[in-house]
Design a protein around this motif. Structure first.
Motif, short mmCIF file in Angstrom:
data_model
loop_
_atom_site.label_atom_id
_atom_site.label_comp_id
_atom_site.label_asym_id
_atom_site.label_seq_id
_atom_site.Cartn_x
_atom_site.Cartn_y
_atom_site.Cartn_z
N MET A 39 3.57 49.85 50.84
CA MET A 39 4.62 48.89 50.51
C MET A 39 5.51 49.39 49.39
O MET A 39 6.74 49.29 49.46
N VAL A 40 4.90 49.93 48.34
CA VAL A 40 5.68 50.45 47.21
C VAL A 40 6.56 51.61 47.67
O VAL A 40 7.74 51.70 47.30
N ALA A 41 5.99 52.49 48.48
CA ALA A 41 6.78 53.62 49.00
C ALA A 41 7.94 53.12 49.85
O ALA A 41 9.05 53.66 49.76
N SER A 42 7.70 52.08 50.66
CA SER A 42 8.77 51.56 51.50
C SER A 42 9.86 50.90 50.67
O SER A 42 11.05 51.04 50.96
N LEU A 43 9.48 50.17 49.63
CA LEU A 43 10.47 49.57 48.74
C LEU A 43 11.35 50.65 48.12
O LEU A 43 12.56 50.47 47.98
N THR A 44 10.73 51.76 47.77
CA THR A 44 11.47 52.84 47.12
C THR A 44 12.38 53.56 48.11
O THR A 44 13.57 53.77 47.85
N VAL A 45 11.85 53.91 49.26
CA VAL A 45 12.62 54.66 50.25
C VAL A 45 13.77 53.82 50.79
O VAL A 45 14.88 54.34 51.03
N ASN A 46 13.53 52.52 50.99
CA ASN A 46 14.53 51.65 51.61
C ASN A 46 15.39 50.92 50.59
O ASN A 46 16.10 49.96 50.94
N ARG A 47 15.37 51.34 49.35
CA ARG A 47 16.21 50.69 48.34
C ARG A 47 17.68 50.97 48.60
O ARG A 47 18.02 51.95 49.28
N ARG A 48 18.54 50.14 48.06
CA ARG A 48 19.98 50.37 48.19
C ARG A 48 20.41 51.34 47.10
O ARG A 48 20.39 51.02 45.91
N ARG A 49 20.78 52.51 47.50
CA ARG A 49 21.18 53.54 46.54
C ARG A 49 22.58 53.26 46.01
O ARG A 49 23.46 52.81 46.74
N GLY A 50 22.78 53.55 44.73
CA GLY A 50 24.07 53.34 44.11
C GLY A 50 24.32 51.92 43.67
O GLY A 50 25.39 51.61 43.15
N TYR A 51 23.34 51.05 43.86
CA TYR A 51 23.48 49.65 43.45
C TYR A 51 22.68 49.43 42.18
O TYR A 51 21.49 49.74 42.11
N ARG A 52 23.33 48.90 41.16
CA ARG A 52 22.69 48.71 39.86
C ARG A 52 22.24 47.27 39.68
O ARG A 52 23.01 46.34 39.96
N LEU A 53 21.00 47.11 39.21
CA LEU A 53 20.48 45.77 38.95
C LEU A 53 21.23 45.08 37.83
O LEU A 53 21.57 43.90 37.91
N MET A 54 21.48 45.81 36.77
CA MET A 54 22.17 45.24 35.60
C MET A 54 23.65 45.57 35.72
O MET A 54 24.08 46.69 35.45
N ASN A 55 24.42 44.58 36.18
CA ASN A 55 25.85 44.79 36.39
C ASN A 55 26.55 43.48 36.11
O ASN A 55 26.17 42.43 36.63
N SER A 56 27.59 43.52 35.32
CA SER A 56 28.29 42.30 34.95
C SER A 56 29.26 41.83 36.00
O SER A 56 29.84 40.76 35.90
N THR A 57 29.49 42.65 37.04
CA THR A 57 30.42 42.27 38.10
C THR A 57 29.92 41.01 38.80
O THR A 57 28.76 40.90 39.15
N ARG A 58 30.82 40.07 39.02
CA ARG A 58 30.44 38.81 39.65
C ARG A 58 31.27 38.56 40.90
O ARG A 58 32.35 39.09 41.05
N GLY A 59 30.77 37.69 41.72
CA GLY A 59 31.59 37.10 42.78
C GLY A 59 31.37 37.66 44.15
O GLY A 59 31.07 36.91 45.06
N ARG A 60 31.53 38.96 44.37
CA ARG A 60 31.47 39.49 45.72
C ARG A 60 30.03 39.78 46.11
O ARG A 60 29.30 40.43 45.37
N SER A 61 29.65 39.34 47.26
CA SER A 61 28.28 39.53 47.72
C SER A 61 28.15 40.85 48.46
O SER A 61 28.95 41.14 49.33
#
Length: 426
Positions: A39-61
């Protein structure tokens, strides 16, 4: 007296054949580690690359499923909107112009549901957007919850444990009679007890192998397949079809477990000639023991349900039986086609051998599993009727459902989120 006791004990030992090697002593901690690691390996491999958890950008999904229009959209990770746009009041849930309600088709009716894309910048939404495979893990947890209910409901329905046990035993004997005493006996030329006896008499290495992979086939093997296919499928629509088929097959089995409890061969009285080869010296798999496990759930076989789905998926993606391929699906080399074709045939046969040789299932359990799985595939889109409830749940949790990452590796890399509205990906 001593001599008599010795002779009785000696006779009992002689009546009990060598059942081969049991589970490894380390199974109690190795098996959970294997599943968690997958499960941990799958979470890592299938993560969205280039997407930052800490981001002040709002609004667009950054999600696919909650976009208001049925067309392709390119959303930049840096796109921005009014910082307070996601804080719309509940009263405008069906009137908001920035987040218009979604239209769901449910039983022939169009239902308007809340659009929770306004919550895309909430931290728990961003976690899911980064690790969308968490949604699949949530679905698995729901499946496990419903499975645990089958045992309790069956006990209440059939007047407690004693009545349930006797009924399950009668059903097990009935299956043996159907297989080997009815007009259908030509479909089952080999009796399960004879099949197991072949392994116990002169083929102990084989039964040891089957004993030890029994637990690893059902839970870790299925989790590994779903984790791999989430990454390897040409599109999330393909993955979702397999996942919905497997889930509907689960519920078909759960319903049968509840209203047709069936004792596996290993629990039948001794005169039927079966031996429990897997559960030796308290070496039971952690996935097959515990109060939540329903031991009277032989019909149909979930082991074979999963194996049949996996085998059919391999056969389909071998490309051997198809003239045209799906969008973005590359043509496989001849060697890869042969590998997928071989795996698609041998894996279900291996699982069938395991479940019958270890006296955990009857032949008919696998045959019924093939039928329920085939029907589940034809009717898998029935799960779409739950989409309105899912929309409401996301709204209550202030959660934006993430776009899956399946198939992204096959898309042209443009540096932007390429998001397509596709309800089948749900």
């Amino acid at each position: 007296m001593v001599t008599t006791t010795f002779n009785v004990t000696e006779a009992a030992d002689a009546a009990q054949p060598n059942l081969g090697g049991a589970q490894f002593a380390s199974h109690t901690w190795v098996e959970p580690i294997i599943v968690v690691s997958i499960m941990v390996a799958s979470l890592t491999v299938n993560r969205r690359r280039g997407y930052r958890l800490m981001n002040s950008t709002r609004g667009r999904s950054p999600t696919r499923s909650l976009l208001p229009h049925n067309h392709v959209q390119d959303l930049s990770p840096d796109s921005s909107a009014d910082d307070d746009s996601y804080l719309s009041n509940d009263s405008d849930v069906f009137t908001s112009s920035k987040h218009p309600p979604k239209k769901r088709n449910c039983c022939g009716m169009v239902i308007h549901t809340p659009n929770s894309s306004r919550f895309a910048n909430h931290f728990h939404s961003r976690i899911l957007a980064k690790f969308p495979f968490l949604i699949e893990m949530f679905y698995w947890a729901l499946n496990l919850l419903f499975y645990t209910l089958t045992k309790a409901i069956a006990q209440v329905t059939f007047s407690g444990y004693d009545g349930l046990w006797q009924l399950a035993q009668d059903h097990g004997v009935l299956i043996l009679d159907i297989e080997h005493k009815s007009w259908l006996r030509f479909l089952f030329p080999i009796q399960e007890s004879d099949f197991q006896a072949w392994f116990l008499n002169g083929h102990l290495s084989a039964i040891t192998f089957l004993n030890r992979i029994y637990s690893l086939v059902h839970i870790p093997g299925t989790v590994a397949f779903l984790s791999w296919y989430y990454y390897a499928a040409p599109s999330h629509s393909s993955f979702a079809t397999v996942r919905r088929t497997m889930t509907l097959g689960n519920f078909a089995a759960f319903s049968t477990f509840t209203f047709f409890p069936c004792m596996p061969p290993r629990l039948l009285p001794e005169e039927y000639g079966f031996h429990d080869t897997v559960r030796q010296a308290n070496a039971e798999s952690v996935w097959m023991g515990g109060n939540y496990v329903n031991q009277l759930a032989a019909m149909p076989s979930l082991h074979f349900t999963y194996a049949f789905v996996i085998g059919c998926t391999f056969l389909y993606h071998s490309g051997v039986f198809r003239r045209t391929l799906g969008r973005n699906e590359p043509r496989k080399s001849v060697s890869t086609q042969i590998f997928f074709l071989t795996a698609g045939i041998l894996y279900p046969l291996l699982v069938l051998t395991v479940i019958v040789a270890t006296a955990n299932h009857y032949w008919l359990d696998a045959a019924v599993a093939m039928c329920t799985t085939s029907l589940s595939f034809l009717c898998n889109k029935i799960w779409f009727f739950l989409l309105p409830a899912e929309d409401v749940l996301c709204w209550v949790l202030r959660l934006d459902k993430p776009a899956p990452t399946t198939g992204q590796r096959l898309e042209p890399q443009t540096g932007r989120y390429h998001i397509v509205k596709d309800e089948e990906d749900r």
